[in-house]
Design an enzyme around this catalytic site. Structure first.
Site, short mmCIF file in Angstrom:
data_model
loop_
_atom_site.label_atom_id
_atom_site.label_comp_id
_atom_site.label_asym_id
_atom_site.label_seq_id
_atom_site.Cartn_x
_atom_site.Cartn_y
_atom_site.Cartn_z
N GLU A 107 0.83 -1.21 0.00
CA GLU A 107 0.00 0.00 0.00
C GLU A 107 0.86 1.26 0.00
OE1 GLU A 107 -4.15 -1.55 1.84
OE2 GLU A 107 -2.67 -0.95 3.30
N CYS A 120 3.34 8.46 1.39
CA CYS A 120 3.83 7.50 2.38
C CYS A 120 4.14 6.20 1.63
CB CYS A 120 2.75 7.32 3.45
SG CYS A 120 3.21 6.15 4.71
N CYS A 127 6.00 -7.01 7.36
CA CYS A 127 7.05 -6.49 8.23
C CYS A 127 7.46 -7.59 9.21
CB CYS A 127 6.55 -5.28 9.02
SG CYS A 127 7.87 -4.44 9.93
N CYS A 131 5.70 -5.41 15.82
CA CYS A 131 5.25 -4.46 16.84
C CYS A 131 3.81 -4.79 17.21
CB CYS A 131 5.38 -3.02 16.33
SG CYS A 131 7.08 -2.56 15.97
N CYS A 134 0.57 -2.78 15.64
CA CYS A 134 0.60 -2.36 14.23
C CYS A 134 -0.06 -3.40 13.33
CB CYS A 134 2.07 -2.15 13.83
SG CYS A 134 2.27 -1.70 12.09
N GLY A 180 6.55 -2.03 6.44
CA GLY A 180 7.92 -2.51 6.52
C GLY A 180 8.86 -1.63 7.31
N GLU A 181 10.04 -2.18 7.60
CA GLU A 181 11.10 -1.44 8.30
C GLU A 181 12.16 -1.09 7.25
OE1 GLU A 181 12.05 0.09 11.18
OE2 GLU A 181 13.87 0.42 10.01
N SER A 212 11.57 6.60 8.47
CA SER A 212 11.17 6.29 9.84
C SER A 212 11.65 4.88 10.19
CB SER A 212 9.64 6.36 9.95
OG SER A 212 9.23 5.99 11.26
N SER A 234 10.69 5.70 15.83
CA SER A 234 9.46 5.27 16.51
C SER A 234 9.81 4.90 17.95
CB SER A 234 8.86 4.06 15.79
OG SER A 234 8.46 4.45 14.50
N LEU A 235 9.58 5.81 18.86
CA LEU A 235 10.02 5.61 20.24
C LEU A 235 8.94 4.91 21.08
CD1 LEU A 235 12.69 6.38 21.60
CD2 LEU A 235 11.50 8.31 22.63
N HIS A 236 7.81 5.55 21.24
CA HIS A 236 6.59 4.96 21.81
C HIS A 236 6.62 4.65 23.30
CE1 HIS A 236 5.44 4.93 17.72
NE2 HIS A 236 5.88 3.75 17.39
N ASN A 311 -4.30 4.48 16.14
CA ASN A 311 -5.37 4.10 15.20
C ASN A 311 -5.74 2.66 15.45
OD1 ASN A 311 -5.45 6.61 13.64
ND2 ASN A 311 -3.34 6.05 13.11
N CYS A 354 -1.69 5.82 10.08
CA CYS A 354 -0.47 5.18 10.59
C CYS A 354 -0.78 3.81 11.18
CB CYS A 354 0.13 5.98 11.75
SG CYS A 354 0.80 7.53 11.25
N1 SAH Z 1 9.00 0.37 10.65
C1 SAH Z 1 9.16 1.80 10.60
C2 SAH Z 1 8.24 2.42 9.59
C3 SAH Z 1 6.78 2.39 9.94
S1 SAH Z 1 6.28 4.03 10.12
C4 SAH Z 1 8.97 2.36 12.00
O1 SAH Z 1 8.64 1.60 12.89
O2 SAH Z 1 9.23 3.55 12.21
C5 SAH Z 1 4.73 3.88 10.79
C6 SAH Z 1 4.59 4.60 12.11
O3 SAH Z 1 3.26 4.36 12.59
C7 SAH Z 1 5.54 4.06 13.16
O4 SAH Z 1 5.90 5.07 14.06
C8 SAH Z 1 4.64 3.06 13.86
O5 SAH Z 1 5.13 2.70 15.11
C9 SAH Z 1 3.33 3.80 13.88
N2 SAH Z 1 2.18 2.93 14.09
C10 SAH Z 1 2.08 1.59 13.89
N3 SAH Z 1 0.85 1.16 14.21
C11 SAH Z 1 0.15 2.24 14.62
C12 SAH Z 1 -1.19 2.44 15.04
N4 SAH Z 1 -2.04 1.44 15.09
N5 SAH Z 1 -1.57 3.70 15.37
C13 SAH Z 1 -0.71 4.72 15.28
N6 SAH Z 1 0.57 4.60 14.86
C14 SAH Z 1 0.99 3.37 14.54
#
Ligand code: SAH
Length: 378
Positions: A107, A120, A127, A131, A134, A180-181, A212, A234-236, A311, A354
Site C-alpha cells: 500500500e 507514504c 514487516c 510491533c 501495528c 515494513g522497516e 522512519s 518510533s520511540l513509543h 489508530n 499510521c
Molecule cells: N518500521 C518503521 C516504519 C513504519 S512508520 C517504523 O517503525 O518507524 C509507521 C509509524 O506508525 C511508526 O511510528 C509506527 O510505530 C506507527 N504505528 C504503527 N501502528 C500504529 C497504530 N495502530 N496507530 C498509530 N501509529 C501506529
C-alpha cells in the site's frame, strides 16, 4: 548495432529476463550504459525522460540514438507496479493497493495538506518487526521490496496525480513510513531515496524525504554516512520494559543505545532535528510522568516529538488515549521545552492511517524462522 555486452550470453542470445531500469540509481544506470558499450551520460538523459517527463516508452526518447533505443527495448524495461485498487478518503487522503510481479500487494498513501503533499511509501511486503500495536505486523513478512518497487510507488503516484490535474509536481514530500522497516531493506531503500533526491529525477531536498525506523542502530550509522535524509524514530515508550513489549526490536537495541545512535546521527549536522514518534496508548504510556521522563530522555538531542493518536487495529488490546490526555501530555512536553505536535489522523475511513496498512502478503515466512533468522534477535 551496439551489442549489449554482459546482457548477451556467450552463445549470442539475449538474456530472456529484461532488466527493469527503475531499479537503477544514477551510478548504477551509468554502469549499465557502459556495459552496453554506450556512453555513461545516457543515464542522465534516461533519468530525465522517466522521472521528469514521465515517459517510459524507449522509442519516444528522441535524444538517444535509434540503435541504442532498439537495444533498450530488447533488453530492458521500465516496469511499474499495477494499481489493484484506489481508495479515496473523505479528507482527501488516497490509498493505492499496488500489485507486484509476484502477486504480493503493498500500500502507498497520498496525504494532501495545505502547504505540502506527502506520499507514504512502503519498503517491504509485510514487516518482520512484529510491533504489537501495528496492523502490518499481523500480515507477517514476505520479502524486501526492490528499488524499482520503491521508486515505482512515487513514479506511479506522480503520474496518476499529474494526469488528474494535480500540477507538475504533485508530491512535495516522501515519508518512508508505509509497510515494513526501511532499514532492514537498506540497499534498495537507499538507492530509491538517492533517486528521490537526484536533481535529474525528483530532485527532492533531504529535508523533504524522511525515513522512519523502529531503531535498527547499525543501519542508522550507515545511513548518516550514505544518505543523510531526515530521520524519524518510533520511540513509543520511555522505559525498556514497555518498549520491548510494543517494539520487540528494543530487546536487541534498547533505549540507551538507540538514543546514542540518534546523537551520532546528528553529530555532523547541528541544524537538523530527529522526529520522535510516540503513539498514544491509553493507560500505558500517556501519563504526565511519562511525558516528563520523555523530556529527560531526549535532553541534549535536537528533537521534535510527534504524538500519534493510536489508530484502531482489530485484534490488538490497545486503545487510544483521550484527546484531553494527549493534550496534557503535549503541554507537559512543551513546558519542558520540546517542540511537539499531535499528528492529525488522516484517511482512517479507508484504513490508510499510521499503522493500518496491511496490503496482501503472500508466501509469508514462518514466524519462528523469521524471528530466529532476522536482525531482531532475542
Ligand atoms: N518500521 C518503521 C516504519 C513504519 S512508520 C517504523 O517503525 O518507524 C509507521 C509509524 O506508525 C511508526 O511510528 C509506527 O510505530 C506507527 N504505528 C504503527 N501502528 C500504529 C497504530 N495502530 N496507530 C498509530 N501509529 C501506529
Amino acid at each position: 548495432m551496439i551489442f549489449a555486452q554482459g546482457l548477451i550470453k556467450e552463445f549470442g542470445c539475449p538474456v530472456p529476463q529484461q532488466i527493469n531500469l527503475l531499479g537503477l540509481d544514477r551510478p548504477a544506470l551509468e554502469d549499465y550504459f557502459v556495459s552496453l558499450n554506450a556512453r555513461a551520460f545516457h543515464a542522465r538523459q534516461l533519468l530525465k525522460w522517466v522521472y521528469q517527463r514521465g515517459i517510459t516508452d524507449f522509442s519516444k526518447m528522441t535524444d538517444l540514438g535509434l540503435p541504442l533505443r532498439q537495444v533498450l527495448s530488447e533488453t530492458a524495461a521500465l516496469a511499474l507496479p499495477q494499481i489493484a485498487s484506489d481508495q479515496h478518503a473523505s479528507d482527501g487522503t488516497r490509498k493505492w493497493l499496488l500489485r507486484l510481479e509476484d502477486g504480493n500487494c503493498i500500500e502507498t498513501v497520498f496525504i494532501p495538506e495545505e502547504d505540502r503533499s506527502t506520499l507514504c511509501v512502503s519498503s517491504q511486503v509485510g514487516c518482520a518487526l512484529n510491533c504489537s500495536f501495528c496492523a502490518t505486523a499481523r500480515e507477517g513478512f514476505s520479502r524486501n521490496l526492490q528499488t524499482s518497487e520503491i521508486i515505482g510507488q512515487l513514479l506511479l503516484a506522480s503520474q496518476t496525480l499529474i494526469a488528474e490535474g494535480f500540477g507538475p509536481r504533485p508530491v512535495s514530500n516522501v515519508v518512508m513510513m508505509g509497510m515494513g522497516e526501511p532499514l532492514l531493506n537498506y540497499d534498495a531503500v537507499v538507492s530509491a531515496m538517492r533517486l528521490m533526491l537526484d536533481d535529474l529525477s525528483f530532485g527532492l531536498s533531504r529535508r523533504r524525504v524522511t525515513l522512519s525506523t523502529a531503531g535498527v542502530v547499525p543501519a542508522m550509522d550507515r545511513l548518516a554516512r550514505d544518505c543523510p535524509v531526515s530521520l524519524a524514530v518510533s520511540l513509543h515508550a520511555v522505559e525498556d520494559e514497555l518498549r520491548s513489549k510494543l517494539v520487540p526490536l528494543n530487546r536487541k537495541y534498547p533505549l540507551a543505545e538507540l538514543l546514542n545512535a540518534c546523537r551520532r546521527f546528528l553529530a555532523n549536522d547541528n541544524r537538523r532535528k530527529i522526529t520522535f514518534e510516540y503513539v498514544m496508548l491509553e493507560g500505558l504510556n500517556d501519563s504526565i510522568e511519562d511525558a516528563r521522563k520523555l523530556a529527560r530522555l531526549l535532553r541534549g538531542i535536537p528533537a521534535k516529538v510527534n504524538l500519534i493518536p493510536f489508530n484502531l487495529v482489530p485484534g490488538t488490546p490497545y486503545r487510544c488515549s483521550a484527546p484531553e490526555v494527549i493534550n496534557r501530555f503535549r503541554e507537559q512536553l512543551l513546558c519542558d521545552g520540546l517542540v511537539t505536535i499531535t499528528r492529525r489522523t488522516r484517511g482512517a475511513d479507508i484504513a490508510a492511517a499510521c499503522g493500518q496498512l496491511a496490503g496482501e502478503v503472500r508466501d509469508r515466512t514462518n514466524r519462528s524462522t523469521r524471528l530466529g533468522a532476522s536482525e531482531i534477535g532475542r
